[in-house]
Design an enzyme around this catalytic site. Structure first.
Site, PDB file in Angstrom:
ATOM      1  CB  THR A 187      -0.858  -0.042   1.281  1.00  0.00           C
ATOM      2  OG1 THR A 187      -1.794  -1.089   1.153  1.00  0.00           O
ATOM      3  CG2 THR A 187      -1.582   1.237   1.575  1.00  0.00           C
ATOM      4  N   GLY A 217     -10.481  -3.328   3.284  1.00  0.00           N
ATOM      5  CA  GLY A 217      -9.425  -3.374   4.296  1.00  0.00           C
ATOM      6  C   GLY A 217      -9.439  -2.138   5.182  1.00  0.00           C
ATOM      7  N   GLY A 238      -0.117  -2.694   6.095  1.00  0.00           N
ATOM      8  CA  GLY A 238       0.058  -4.021   6.677  1.00  0.00           C
ATOM      9  C   GLY A 238      -1.226  -4.809   6.532  1.00  0.00           C
ATOM     10  NE  ARG A 239      -0.453 -10.505   7.535  1.00  0.00           N
ATOM     11  CZ  ARG A 239      -0.432 -11.261   6.444  1.00  0.00           C
ATOM     12  NH1 ARG A 239      -1.547 -11.761   5.957  1.00  0.00           N
ATOM     13  NH2 ARG A 239       0.697 -11.515   5.834  1.00  0.00           N
TER      14      ARG A 239
HETATM   15  N1  ASP Z   1      -3.456  -2.543   4.571  1.00  0.00           N
HETATM   16  C1  ASP Z   1      -3.742  -2.996   3.241  1.00  0.00           C
HETATM   17  C2  ASP Z   1      -4.968  -3.849   3.246  1.00  0.00           C
HETATM   18  O1  ASP Z   1      -5.142  -4.645   4.148  1.00  0.00           O
HETATM   19  C3  ASP Z   1      -2.616  -3.733   2.619  1.00  0.00           C
HETATM   20  C4  ASP Z   1      -1.275  -3.062   2.718  1.00  0.00           C
HETATM   21  O2  ASP Z   1      -1.038  -2.232   3.575  1.00  0.00           O
HETATM   22  O3  ASP Z   1      -0.399  -3.365   1.900  1.00  0.00           O
HETATM   23  O4  ASP Z   1      -5.737  -3.765   2.333  1.00  0.00           O
END
Ligand code: ASP
EC number: 3.4.19.5
Length: 321
Positions: A187, A217, A238-239
């Site tokens: 991201t 997300g 992140g996640r």
């Molecule tokens: N946070 C983003 C998501 O979960 C992914 C990322 O940060 O790369 O969609």
């Protein structure tokens, strides 16, 4: 007090052996985008304009997971999302489920400025983008060969929904079959503060490889992936599921507001204590012109600059100046 800016190109399990042909374009893009942001701040552009400008540039770069370069859903489609927030007014705009809008971040800003709402998604967001004359293209524009290959590998290994639904153990995550020593997540985001302490944050993403169609997300969720008020501006990566549970971006601001923590301490507390390891990174600036860029993943593509001449670029914990 002075201006400051920080940006990221994603946090994750970024292997130190990532091939130069994948690492260098991202590093070059971070330097280029930082310079664009610094120039804009020096030219007295508002922080809101600065973060939009920088994120647009990152969205247009196929080496990041946003705009062109967005990772693919389980059906091989793109569903992009973005969020922008103005710290002074707390006005914000968010979009999800975009398939043809070239710059999701600009649509988020138009939602913020030209609707009574905060968040538009899927068909309604697409329709609004056309009504407002934002640039749109065929979906194929966003789909890169690297992401077609990533999706193929993830499908073969039947990965991603499991990752998002369960706490991530490092040994499990290491199995992630990106095949190139790279993280599947990346991201983009930018935060900025001007000389008067006005703050803004922006984040944009394609989400996760092999995500379910319709999955949303943290990025467009105010207070999770993106937040700004009169104290700080935060953009997380992140996640997403872990970031939403941790209300990451808002918690940084809340620790400053209610516990009187410094920007650095507040961000460190959230990243180290409130979100499981290997799940989150963030960039943040304060109204005083401070910057912090902590992460609990292996690495995070990041860059920052402050008015006093400090600049920082890095991927892994050791800082490269
Ligand atoms: N946070 C983003 C998501 O979960 C992914 C990322 O940060 O790369 O969609």
């Amino acid at each position: 007090m002075g201006w400051a800016i920080a940006l990221h190109g994603g946090a994750g399990d970024i292997s130190p052996s990532i091939p130069p042909e994948r690492r260098q374009p991202r590093e070059a893009a971070l330097r280029h985008c930082l310079q664009i942001g610094v120039d804009a701040l020096k030219a007295q552009k508002s922080p809101l304009d600065v973060v939009e400008l920088v994120v647009r540039e990152l969205e247009n770069n196929p080496h990041f997971n946003a705009g062109k370069g967005s990772v693919l859903t389980t059906e091989g489609t793109v569903e992009m999302e973005a969020c922008i927030m103005d710290g002074k007014t707390k006005k914000c705009g968010a979009v999800s489920g975009l398939t043809t809008v070239v710059n999701a971040i600009s649509l988020a800003r138009v939602v913020m400025e030209k609707t009574p709402h905060i968040y538009l998604a899927f068909d309604g967001a697409e329709k609004f983008a056309r009504e407002q004359g934002l640039e749109t293209v065929d979906s194929s524009h966003f789909i890169t060969p690297a992401n077609i290959e990533r999706l193929k590998q993830f499908k073969e290994a039947n990965r991603v929904q499991i990752d998002c639904a369960q706490p991530v153990e490092k040994d499990v995550k290491k199995e992630t079959p990106t095949g190139d020593g790279d993280s599947p997540i990346g991201t983009v985001g930018c935060v900025a503060v001007d000389n008067d302490g006005n703050l803004a944050a922006a984040t944009s993403t394609g989400g996760f490889v092999n995500k379910m169609v319709g999955r949303i997300g943290d990025t467009p969720i105010i207070g999770a992936g993106t937040y700004a008020n009169n104290l700080c501006a935060v953009s997380a990566t992140g996640r997403g599921e872990a970031i939403i549970r941790g209300t990451v971006a808002r918690d940084v601001a809340a620790l400053m507001e209610f516990k009187g923590l410094s920007l650095k301490d507040a961000a460190a507390c959230v990243v180290e204590e409130r979100v499981p390891r290997d799940n989150v990174g963030l960039v943040a600036v304060s109204a005083k012109g401070e910057v912090t860029m902590p992460f609990n993943t292996t690495g995070m593509y990041r860059a920052s600059a402050t008015e006093d001449g400090y600049t920082e670029f890095g991927i892994w914990p050791s800082v490269e100046n």
